[in-house]
Design a protein around this motif. Structure first.
Motif, PDB file in Angstrom:
ATOM      1  N   PHE A   1       0.853  -1.183   0.000  1.00  0.00           N
ATOM      2  CA  PHE A   1       0.000   0.000   0.000  1.00  0.00           C
ATOM      3  C   PHE A   1       0.890   1.235   0.000  1.00  0.00           C
ATOM      4  O   PHE A   1       2.073   1.191   0.365  1.00  0.00           O
ATOM      5  N   GLY A   2       0.309   2.339  -0.443  1.00  0.00           N
ATOM      6  CA  GLY A   2       1.056   3.587  -0.474  1.00  0.00           C
ATOM      7  C   GLY A   2       0.121   4.775  -0.459  1.00  0.00           C
ATOM      8  O   GLY A   2      -1.023   4.693  -0.914  1.00  0.00           O
ATOM      9  N   VAL A   3       0.616   5.882   0.081  1.00  0.00           N
ATOM     10  CA  VAL A   3      -0.156   7.115   0.133  1.00  0.00           C
ATOM     11  C   VAL A   3       0.808   8.283   0.024  1.00  0.00           C
ATOM     12  O   VAL A   3       1.931   8.230   0.527  1.00  0.00           O
ATOM     13  N   VAL A   4       0.378   9.349  -0.679  1.00  0.00           N
ATOM     14  CA  VAL A   4       1.222  10.525  -0.867  1.00  0.00           C
ATOM     15  C   VAL A   4       0.430  11.774  -0.522  1.00  0.00           C
ATOM     16  O   VAL A   4      -0.782  11.840  -0.757  1.00  0.00           O
ATOM     17  N   THR A   5       1.100  12.746   0.096  1.00  0.00           N
ATOM     18  CA  THR A   5       0.511  14.061   0.325  1.00  0.00           C
ATOM     19  C   THR A   5       1.446  15.112  -0.252  1.00  0.00           C
ATOM     20  O   THR A   5       2.662  14.907  -0.336  1.00  0.00           O
ATOM     21  N   ASN A   6       0.882  16.234  -0.653  1.00  0.00           N
ATOM     22  CA  ASN A   6       1.702  17.371  -1.050  1.00  0.00           C
ATOM     23  C   ASN A   6       2.347  17.981   0.192  1.00  0.00           C
ATOM     24  O   ASN A   6       1.826  17.870   1.300  1.00  0.00           O
ATOM     25  N   TYR A   7       3.475  18.647  -0.022  1.00  0.00           N
ATOM     26  CA  TYR A   7       4.145  19.383   1.048  1.00  0.00           C
ATOM     27  C   TYR A   7       3.951  20.864   0.766  1.00  0.00           C
ATOM     28  O   TYR A   7       4.341  21.357  -0.295  1.00  0.00           O
ATOM     29  N   ARG A   8       3.341  21.567   1.716  1.00  0.00           N
ATOM     30  CA  ARG A   8       3.053  22.981   1.524  1.00  0.00           C
ATOM     31  C   ARG A   8       4.261  23.829   1.932  1.00  0.00           C
ATOM     32  O   ARG A   8       4.666  23.830   3.095  1.00  0.00           O
ATOM     33  N   ASP A   9       4.854  24.511   0.965  1.00  0.00           N
ATOM     34  CA  ASP A   9       5.930  25.443   1.279  1.00  0.00           C
ATOM     35  C   ASP A   9       5.873  26.601   0.287  1.00  0.00           C
ATOM     36  O   ASP A   9       5.011  26.648  -0.594  1.00  0.00           O
ATOM     37  N   LEU A  10       6.778  27.535   0.431  1.00  0.00           N
ATOM     38  CA  LEU A  10       6.744  28.739  -0.383  1.00  0.00           C
ATOM     39  C   LEU A  10       7.606  28.632  -1.629  1.00  0.00           C
ATOM     40  O   LEU A  10       7.752  29.605  -2.367  1.00  0.00           O
ATOM     41  N   GLN A  11       8.193  27.454  -1.856  1.00  0.00           N
ATOM     42  CA  GLN A  11       9.004  27.291  -3.049  1.00  0.00           C
ATOM     43  C   GLN A  11       8.103  27.230  -4.280  1.00  0.00           C
ATOM     44  O   GLN A  11       6.997  26.686  -4.237  1.00  0.00           O
ATOM     45  N   ALA A  12       8.590  27.780  -5.367  1.00  0.00           N
ATOM     46  CA  ALA A  12       7.848  27.699  -6.624  1.00  0.00           C
ATOM     47  C   ALA A  12       7.796  26.243  -7.081  1.00  0.00           C
ATOM     48  O   ALA A  12       8.727  25.474  -6.829  1.00  0.00           O
ATOM     49  N   PRO A  13       6.714  25.838  -7.736  1.00  0.00           N
ATOM     50  CA  PRO A  13       6.635  24.462  -8.237  1.00  0.00           C
ATOM     51  C   PRO A  13       7.820  24.148  -9.144  1.00  0.00           C
ATOM     52  O   PRO A  13       8.283  24.997  -9.906  1.00  0.00           O
ATOM     53  N   VAL A  14       8.308  22.935  -9.020  1.00  0.00           N
ATOM     54  CA  VAL A  14       9.428  22.509  -9.859  1.00  0.00           C
ATOM     55  C   VAL A  14       8.965  22.444 -11.306  1.00  0.00           C
ATOM     56  O   VAL A  14       7.960  21.795 -11.624  1.00  0.00           O
ATOM     57  N   GLU A  15       9.681  23.115 -12.188  1.00  0.00           N
ATOM     58  CA  GLU A  15       9.296  23.145 -13.588  1.00  0.00           C
ATOM     59  C   GLU A  15       9.451  21.762 -14.210  1.00  0.00           C
ATOM     60  O   GLU A  15      10.455  21.082 -14.015  1.00  0.00           O
ATOM     61  N   ASN A  16       8.429  21.339 -14.944  1.00  0.00           N
ATOM     62  CA  ASN A  16       8.414  20.038 -15.613  1.00  0.00           C
ATOM     63  C   ASN A  16       8.636  18.884 -14.636  1.00  0.00           C
ATOM     64  O   ASN A  16       9.231  17.860 -14.983  1.00  0.00           O
ATOM     65  N   ALA A  17       8.147  19.052 -13.419  1.00  0.00           N
ATOM     66  CA  ALA A  17       8.314  18.008 -12.404  1.00  0.00           C
ATOM     67  C   ALA A  17       7.473  16.786 -12.759  1.00  0.00           C
ATOM     68  O   ALA A  17       6.351  16.909 -13.264  1.00  0.00           O
ATOM     69  N   PRO A  18       7.993  15.584 -12.480  1.00  0.00           N
ATOM     70  CA  PRO A  18       7.157  14.390 -12.678  1.00  0.00           C
ATOM     71  C   PRO A  18       6.017  14.372 -11.673  1.00  0.00           C
ATOM     72  O   PRO A  18       6.055  15.053 -10.638  1.00  0.00           O
ATOM     73  N   SER A  19       4.991  13.601 -11.972  1.00  0.00           N
ATOM     74  CA  SER A  19       3.812  13.542 -11.112  1.00  0.00           C
ATOM     75  C   SER A  19       4.120  12.773  -9.829  1.00  0.00           C
ATOM     76  O   SER A  19       4.610  11.641  -9.862  1.00  0.00           O
ATOM     77  N   ARG A  20       3.792  13.389  -8.703  1.00  0.00           N
ATOM     78  CA  ARG A  20       3.961  12.707  -7.425  1.00  0.00           C
ATOM     79  C   ARG A  20       3.001  11.528  -7.294  1.00  0.00           C
ATOM     80  O   ARG A  20       3.304  10.534  -6.618  1.00  0.00           O
TER      81      ARG A  20
END
Length: 281
Positions: free
Chosen positions: A63-82
Motif C-alpha cells: 500500500f502507499g499514500v502521498v501528500t503534497n508538502y506545503r511550502d513557499l518554493q515555486a513548483p518545480v518546472e516540468n516536475a514528474p507527477s507525485r
C-alpha cells in the motif's frame, strides 16, 4: 491526500488502520475508487490529469499514500507527477526501503511531497523536504501537508479523536468517516501560519474543507486485518460538501512472503475480488 491518521501494528485486530481526506481543486478530473482497468493489480482512485493516485493498495498487501508538502518554493518546472509514485511502488518488487533509497536521487526533481509505502511487514516514510527515509515503528501517526506528525491544529484534533476510537476493540468505518467530516475551522491563536493568505489559512484549517473552488473531494478508510482481510472505502463529495458517491471494496491479500523484510530493522455493496463501484456518478 492532505490529511491522514494511521495506526500501524497498534490495534490487536488490525495491522493497519488509515483514514484520510483528499483535498483538491474541484475542476481537476478524477476517477472513483476501483481496480484499474489497465493494471488490475492496483485498487485506488485516479487523478485523470496525471494518471496517478493519492492512495492505493495491491492484492499483494502493498500500500502507499502521498501528500503534497506545503511550502513557499515555486513548483518545480516540468516536475514528474507525485501521484505516479504510488502505482510504481504497488507494482514493483523491491522492498519499501529499497524503493525509497532508489527514489532519493530523483526526489529533488519533484515538487514537495510526503510518501508512505509499506507491505505486510514494514512501513516507511520519506519526504523530499525532510531527512532520509525511515522505518516506522508500531504506533499511531498523523500527516498533513508538512512533515510527519507536525502538530497543525486540524491534525492534532483529528489524531486525538483517532486515539479515542483506537481504544475500542472494534473499529467502525462509520466512526472514522465521522471523524474525517469535521468542518470546524481554526480561529485566533489556533490558526496556523503556513505562508497562505489569512483567509485561505482559515479555509484549509478545517479537517474537511468546503469551498467552491478547492475542498475535500473524498474521504478514505483503509482497514487491514492481521489475517490479510482488507477493506478500502471511499466517499466522494461535491463543492458544497455533499456526498456524491461511495465505493467499498473488500479482498484478502495474497500474503506473498516478503522475505526481504526480514533484514529490515450503510448502503453500499461489498465487492469481493471483483471490480465494483456503487457511486451514482
Amino acid at each position: 491526500m492532505c490529511l491522514l491518521v494511521l495506526a500501524w501494528k497498534h490495534h490487536p485486530r488490525y495491522r493497519l488502520i488509515l483514514a484520510g481526506n483528499r483535498d483538491e481543486f474541484h475542476d481537476r478530473p478524477a476517477a472513483p475508487l476501483n481496480w484499474w482497468q489497465d493494471d488490475p493489480r492496483i485498487l485506488g482512485g485516479r487523478d485523470l490529469k496525471a494518471n496517478g493516485t493519492w492512495l492505493g493498495v495491491a492484492r499483494s498487501g502493498r500500500f502507499g499514500v502521498v501528500t503534497n508538502y506545503r511550502d513557499l518554493q515555486a513548483p518545480v518546472e516540468n516536475a514528474p507527477s507525485r501521484g505516479q509514485l504510488i502505482p510504481r511502488f504497488l507494482t514493483g518488487a523491491t522492498s519499501p526501503k529499497e524503493f525509497l533509497d532508489d527514489l532519493r536521487g530523483a526526489a529533488p526533481r519533484y515538487s514537495g511531497f510526503n510518501l508512505l509505502v509499506g507491505g505486510t511487514r514494514a512501513l516507511y516514510y520519506f519526504s523530499n523536504r525532510g531527512p532520509n527515509p525511515r522505518a516506522l515503528a508500531p504506533g499511531v501517526y498523523g500527516l498533513s501537508n508538512h512533515l510527519l506528525d507536525t502538530p497543525w491544529p486540524k491534525l492534532a484534533r483529528t489524531r486525538e479523536r483517532f486515539n479515542t476510537l483506537l481504544s475500542q476493540p472494534e473499529i467502525s468505518p462509520e466512526d472514522l468517516f465521522a471523524m474525517l467530516a469535521d468542518r470546524e475551522q481554526a480561529t485566533g491563536t489556533d490558526l496556523p501560519s503556513t505562508g497562505l493568505p489569512e483567509d485561505w489559512e482559515r479555509v484549509v484549517s478545517a479537517p474537511f474543507i468546503v469551498n467552491e473552488r478547492y475542498g475535500t473531494r473524498c474521504s478514505s478508510v483503509l482497514l487491514v486485518e492481521r489475517t490479510g482481510r482488507t477493506i478500502l472505502q471511499e466517499r466522494r463529495f461535491d463543492a458544497a460538501g455533499i456526498q456524491s458517491g461511495n465505493s467499498r471494496f473488500e479482498f484478502t491479500s495474497a500474503e506473498v512472503p516478503e522475505v526481504w523484510f526480514e533484514a529490515e530493522d450503510p448502503d453500499e455493496t461489498v465487492a469481493t475480488d471483483t471490480s465494483f463501484d456503487s457511486s451514482p456518478e
